[in-house]
Structures are given as structure tokens and as C-alpha cells.
Design a protein around this motif. Structure first.
Motif, short mmCIF file in Angstrom:
data_model
loop_
_atom_site.label_atom_id
_atom_site.label_comp_id
_atom_site.label_asym_id
_atom_site.label_seq_id
_atom_site.Cartn_x
_atom_site.Cartn_y
_atom_site.Cartn_z
N UNK A 67 10.77 -10.24 1.80
CA UNK A 67 9.46 -10.48 1.24
C UNK A 67 8.64 -9.10 0.72
N UNK A 68 8.19 -9.34 -0.29
CA UNK A 68 7.26 -8.01 -0.92
C UNK A 68 5.98 -8.10 -0.45
N UNK A 69 5.31 -7.35 0.35
CA UNK A 69 4.17 -7.48 0.96
C UNK A 69 3.48 -5.85 0.58
N UNK A 70 2.29 -5.79 0.16
CA UNK A 70 1.72 -4.53 -0.25
C UNK A 70 0.32 -4.71 -0.21
N UNK A 71 -0.61 -3.80 0.31
CA UNK A 71 -1.88 -3.62 -0.19
C UNK A 71 -2.21 -2.31 -0.45
N UNK A 72 -2.96 -2.11 -1.65
CA UNK A 72 -3.19 -0.69 -2.44
C UNK A 72 -4.83 -0.72 -2.31
N UNK A 73 -5.22 0.46 -1.73
CA UNK A 73 -6.79 0.80 -1.78
C UNK A 73 -7.07 1.86 -1.86
N UNK A 74 -8.36 2.29 -2.24
CA UNK A 74 -8.85 3.74 -2.38
C UNK A 74 -9.81 3.70 -1.09
N UNK A 85 -4.20 4.78 -0.65
CA UNK A 85 -3.63 4.17 0.59
C UNK A 85 -2.79 3.00 0.05
N UNK A 86 -1.39 3.02 0.58
CA UNK A 86 -0.55 2.11 0.46
C UNK A 86 -0.08 1.54 2.13
N UNK A 87 -0.15 0.17 1.98
CA UNK A 87 0.26 -0.50 3.41
C UNK A 87 1.26 -1.59 2.92
#
Length: 117
Positions: A67-74, A85-87
Motif C-alpha cells: 500500500x502507498x501511504x504518505x503525508x507531506x506537510x510543512x 515533513x514526510x510520513x
């Protein structure tokens, strides 16, 4: 909505490699569960107040068998910089990530002054 009070508006941008874990068998590529990478980005100049920052993935290399899971934020945005930030989590296998960012905000103005007490 952020209202800017002068015509001195600064736009800064960049593209940052966060990691390339498939080359070193790093945790983003080999581990399971919650994982995070962050990188401090410094603006090329100082904003008057913390700007608005937009981030996006400009390169992502993921294992298609999971599964492809990602969160990208400042996060922790100040007038001098922020954290990219990469989670990811679960069984996602992430080989490498590059993130783009753009900051838009108010710059100092010659008419800015303060009276010291």
C-alpha cells in the motif's frame, strides 16, 4: 485568509531531496509502522511574519507491491524557515522522496517602525 498589509510580498521556493533509503536499506524502505523524515529549510530572506507554505511531492519512488501511504506537510513555520515533513505508516515501502515547496508572505517594509518602551 491571510491579508498582507503592504506591497512587499516575497515568494520563495525550492525542491529538496528528503531521503533515498533504497540505496542504504534505510527504514523507509525496509521497516514497517509509523516512520517520519523531516528537513529544516531556511528561506533565502527573512519574512516580516511567518509566510504561508505549500508543499508537494516532486518525486516519489514507492514499492507497488505494498500500500502507498504518505503525508507531506510543512511544520514549525517561522519567518526564517520551516520543516519539510514526510510520513508513512503500515507496510508502505518508500525508496526515495523529493519535495517541492513555495512560501508566500509579507516582507519587511521601510515604513515599519516601533517605539521602544
Amino acid at each position: 485568509m491571510k491579508r498582507l498589509r503592504n506591497h512587499y510580498i516575497g515568494v520563495d521556493q525550492g525542491d529538496e531531496t528528503l531521503f533515498s533509503d533504497f540505496e542504504t536499506d534505510g527504514e523507509m524502505w525496509t521497516a514497517d509502522g509509523p516512520r517520519e523524515r523531516r528537513k529544516l529549510v531556511k528561506f533565502s530572506g527573512k519574512y516580516r511574519t511567518p509566510p504561508n507554505v505549500q508543499v508537494s511531492l516532486s518525486l516519489w519512488d514507492m514499492d507497488a507491491e505494498h500500500n502507498i501511504r504518505a503525508e507531506v506537510v510543512a511544520e514549525e513555520v517561522t519567518n526564517l524557515g520551516f520543516h519539510l515533513v514526510f510520513r508513512t505508516w503500515g507496510d508502505s515501502r518508500v525508496a526515495r522522496v523529493r519535495m517541492s515547496w513555495m512560501a508566500i508572505g509579507e516582507l519587511a517594509h521601510a515604513d515599519d517602525w516601533a517605539i521602544d518602551d
